[in-house]
Design a protein around this motif. Sequence first.
Motif, PDB file in Angstrom:
ATOM      1  N   GLU A  17      -3.336  -2.241  -2.183  1.00 41.11           N
ATOM      2  CA  GLU A  17      -2.060  -2.390  -2.860  1.00 41.11           C
ATOM      3  C   GLU A  17      -1.922  -1.381  -3.993  1.00 41.11           C
ATOM      4  OE1 GLU A  17      -2.263  -6.468  -3.945  1.00 41.11           O
ATOM      5  OE2 GLU A  17      -3.462  -6.107  -5.738  1.00 41.11           O
ATOM      6  N   VAL A  18      -0.713  -0.888  -4.209  1.00 40.99           N
ATOM      7  CA  VAL A  18      -0.428   0.061  -5.280  1.00 40.99           C
ATOM      8  C   VAL A  18       0.237  -0.720  -6.411  1.00 40.99           C
ATOM      9  CG1 VAL A  18       0.641   2.252  -5.905  1.00 40.99           C
ATOM     10  CG2 VAL A  18      -0.065   1.847  -3.535  1.00 40.99           C
ATOM     11  N   VAL A  19      -0.450  -0.769  -7.544  1.00 43.05           N
ATOM     12  CA  VAL A  19       0.002  -1.659  -8.629  1.00 43.05           C
ATOM     13  C   VAL A  19       0.704  -0.926  -9.760  1.00 43.05           C
ATOM     14  CG1 VAL A  19      -1.746  -3.396  -8.129  1.00 43.05           C
ATOM     15  CG2 VAL A  19      -2.260  -1.545  -9.728  1.00 43.05           C
ATOM     16  N   GLY A  20       0.630   0.402  -9.787  1.00 41.55           N
ATOM     17  CA  GLY A  20       1.283   1.130 -10.874  1.00 41.55           C
ATOM     18  C   GLY A  20       1.586   2.561 -10.505  1.00 41.55           C
ATOM     19  N   LEU A  21       2.583   3.130 -11.170  1.00 43.82           N
ATOM     20  CA  LEU A  21       2.913   4.534 -10.970  1.00 43.82           C
ATOM     21  C   LEU A  21       3.576   5.076 -12.223  1.00 43.82           C
ATOM     22  CD1 LEU A  21       6.249   4.893 -10.380  1.00 43.82           C
ATOM     23  CD2 LEU A  21       5.598   3.875  -8.221  1.00 43.82           C
ATOM     24  N   ALA A  22       3.489   6.387 -12.396  1.00 44.13           N
ATOM     25  CA  ALA A  22       4.122   7.055 -13.534  1.00 44.13           C
ATOM     26  C   ALA A  22       4.430   8.498 -13.166  1.00 44.13           C
ATOM     27  CB  ALA A  22       3.210   7.011 -14.764  1.00 44.13           C
ATOM     28  N   TRP A  23       5.618   8.975 -13.582  1.00 42.83           N
ATOM     29  CA  TRP A  23       6.012  10.357 -13.360  1.00 42.83           C
ATOM     30  C   TRP A  23       5.560  11.238 -14.525  1.00 42.83           C
ATOM     31  CZ3 TRP A  23       8.125  12.213  -8.970  1.00 42.83           C
ATOM     32  CH2 TRP A  23       8.787  11.317  -8.108  1.00 42.83           C
ATOM     33  N   HIS A  24       5.258  12.482 -14.232  1.00 39.12           N
ATOM     34  CA  HIS A  24       5.093  13.497 -15.273  1.00 39.12           C
ATOM     35  C   HIS A  24       6.450  13.676 -15.955  1.00 39.12           C
ATOM     36  CE1 HIS A  24       4.825  17.598 -16.928  1.00 39.12           C
ATOM     37  NE2 HIS A  24       3.514  17.401 -16.983  1.00 39.12           N
TER      38      HIS A  24
ATOM     39  N   PHE B 285       5.014  15.906 -11.057  1.00 43.62           N
ATOM     40  CA  PHE B 285       3.875  15.159 -10.527  1.00 43.62           C
ATOM     41  C   PHE B 285       4.133  13.654 -10.705  1.00 43.62           C
ATOM     42  CE2 PHE B 285       2.135  19.179 -12.090  1.00 43.62           C
ATOM     43  CZ  PHE B 285       1.472  19.640 -10.967  1.00 43.62           C
ATOM     44  N   MET B 286       3.435  12.882  -9.876  1.00 44.03           N
ATOM     45  CA  MET B 286       3.469  11.435 -10.013  1.00 44.03           C
ATOM     46  C   MET B 286       2.054  10.910  -9.841  1.00 44.03           C
ATOM     47  SD  MET B 286       5.660   8.564  -7.921  1.00 44.03           S
ATOM     48  CE  MET B 286       5.045   9.125  -6.344  1.00 44.03           C
ATOM     49  N   ALA B 287       1.654   9.985 -10.709  1.00 47.56           N
ATOM     50  CA  ALA B 287       0.352   9.346 -10.600  1.00 47.56           C
ATOM     51  C   ALA B 287       0.534   7.923 -10.103  1.00 47.56           C
ATOM     52  CB  ALA B 287      -0.356   9.335 -11.956  1.00 47.56           C
ATOM     53  N   THR B 288      -0.353   7.471  -9.224  1.00 48.32           N
ATOM     54  CA  THR B 288      -0.287   6.104  -8.703  1.00 48.32           C
ATOM     55  C   THR B 288      -1.663   5.461  -8.813  1.00 48.32           C
ATOM     56  OG1 THR B 288      -0.730   6.898  -6.446  1.00 48.32           O
ATOM     57  CG2 THR B 288       1.580   6.641  -7.082  1.00 48.32           C
ATOM     58  N   GLY B 289      -1.665   4.167  -9.063  1.00 48.65           N
ATOM     59  CA  GLY B 289      -2.917   3.442  -9.186  1.00 48.65           C
ATOM     60  C   GLY B 289      -2.988   2.284  -8.226  1.00 48.65           C
TER      61      GLY B 289
ATOM     62  N   GLY C 279       0.783  -1.230   0.000  1.00 45.81           N
ATOM     63  CA  GLY C 279       0.000   0.000   0.000  1.00 45.81           C
ATOM     64  C   GLY C 279       0.812   1.275   0.000  1.00 45.81           C
ATOM     65  N   SER C 280       2.118   1.161  -0.075  1.00 44.69           N
ATOM     66  CA  SER C 280       2.972   2.346  -0.016  1.00 44.69           C
ATOM     67  C   SER C 280       3.692   2.592  -1.336  1.00 44.69           C
ATOM     68  CB  SER C 280       4.014   2.205   1.100  1.00 44.69           C
ATOM     69  OG  SER C 280       5.014   1.261   0.739  1.00 44.69           O
ATOM     70  N   VAL C 281       4.102   3.856  -1.499  1.00 41.66           N
ATOM     71  CA  VAL C 281       5.045   4.241  -2.551  1.00 41.66           C
ATOM     72  C   VAL C 281       6.269   4.806  -1.838  1.00 41.66           C
ATOM     73  CG1 VAL C 281       5.481   5.797  -4.490  1.00 41.66           C
ATOM     74  CG2 VAL C 281       3.222   4.746  -4.217  1.00 41.66           C
ATOM     75  N   VAL C 282       7.423   4.267  -2.158  1.00 44.05           N
ATOM     76  CA  VAL C 282       8.666   4.711  -1.520  1.00 44.05           C
ATOM     77  C   VAL C 282       9.501   5.482  -2.536  1.00 44.05           C
ATOM     78  CG1 VAL C 282      10.828   3.981  -0.424  1.00 44.05           C
ATOM     79  CG2 VAL C 282       8.688   2.808   0.135  1.00 44.05           C
ATOM     80  N   LEU C 283      10.038   6.631  -2.107  1.00 50.41           N
ATOM     81  CA  LEU C 283      10.945   7.422  -2.928  1.00 50.41           C
ATOM     82  C   LEU C 283      12.364   7.203  -2.442  1.00 50.41           C
ATOM     83  CD1 LEU C 283       8.966  10.794  -3.188  1.00 50.41           C
ATOM     84  CD2 LEU C 283       8.824   8.770  -4.653  1.00 50.41           C
ATOM     85  N   TRP C 284      13.258   6.919  -3.391  1.00 52.31           N
ATOM     86  CA  TRP C 284      14.658   6.611  -3.088  1.00 52.31           C
ATOM     87  C   TRP C 284      15.553   7.702  -3.664  1.00 52.31           C
ATOM     88  CZ3 TRP C 284      14.984   2.214  -0.125  1.00 52.31           C
ATOM     89  CH2 TRP C 284      13.905   1.313  -0.189  1.00 52.31           C
ATOM     90  N   ASP C 285      16.465   8.215  -2.824  1.00 53.21           N
ATOM     91  CA  ASP C 285      17.384   9.274  -3.221  1.00 53.21           C
ATOM     92  C   ASP C 285      18.593   8.654  -3.921  1.00 53.21           C
ATOM     93  OD1 ASP C 285      19.331  11.296  -3.358  1.00 53.21           O
ATOM     94  OD2 ASP C 285      18.636  12.239  -1.513  1.00 53.21           O
TER      95      ASP C 285
END
Length: 211
Positions: free
Chosen positions: A194-201, A206-210, A172-178
Amino acid sequence: KGKYDMLARQDSSHGASAVFACSMGRDMLLATGGGDNKIKLWALASSGAPSAPMMKAELLGHSGDVVACTFRPSTSIVASGSEDRHVRLWDVTTQECLQTLIGHTAEVCSATYNQEGTLLATGSSDKTVRLWDARQKNRCVQTLAGHTASVYSCAFRKGGRYELLASASQDGSVVLWDPRTWKCCQVLRSHHGEVVGLAWHPHGTFMATGS
């Protein structure tokens, strides 16, 4: 903006099996991964009436469903991830497997390159993201652990001062890594499943998550 029309359609492209992944390469070449353990390469027409794509090749080598595939930018190389836990690199010109990347201990669910094509990130049901460096013969240079369930999707931010990597998970999370340290810099928890997809602008703003 604008209207999109169907360019091509191919029913039963992987027989009776599901199509799990697709990626567009150079020269209107499409790669698809399916439940028949194959990667298929299709030539698409760039214009005209909708037509069936022409299959150029089948890439054989995986022993499980192919659930991820991605082209390395500006090259003839496509990377595939499979239920068999392996990542394979293919030359679509010669249709040969160039290398098998071994390290994940469960299904490889996602694969993505950074903008320069120097790093390949793969997410797995082993709850990790692995980074493979093309400049070091595709050696695994980092294993990112932070999720508590399968990593379904990952993507590099193409804009901004540096390419953040985002990973989406069954937890259920989105993690950002430096990328300067490959440490977790933020955890996003807005979804209730659960988060099954993501895409950056394209500009990285921006970032979209599904879910």
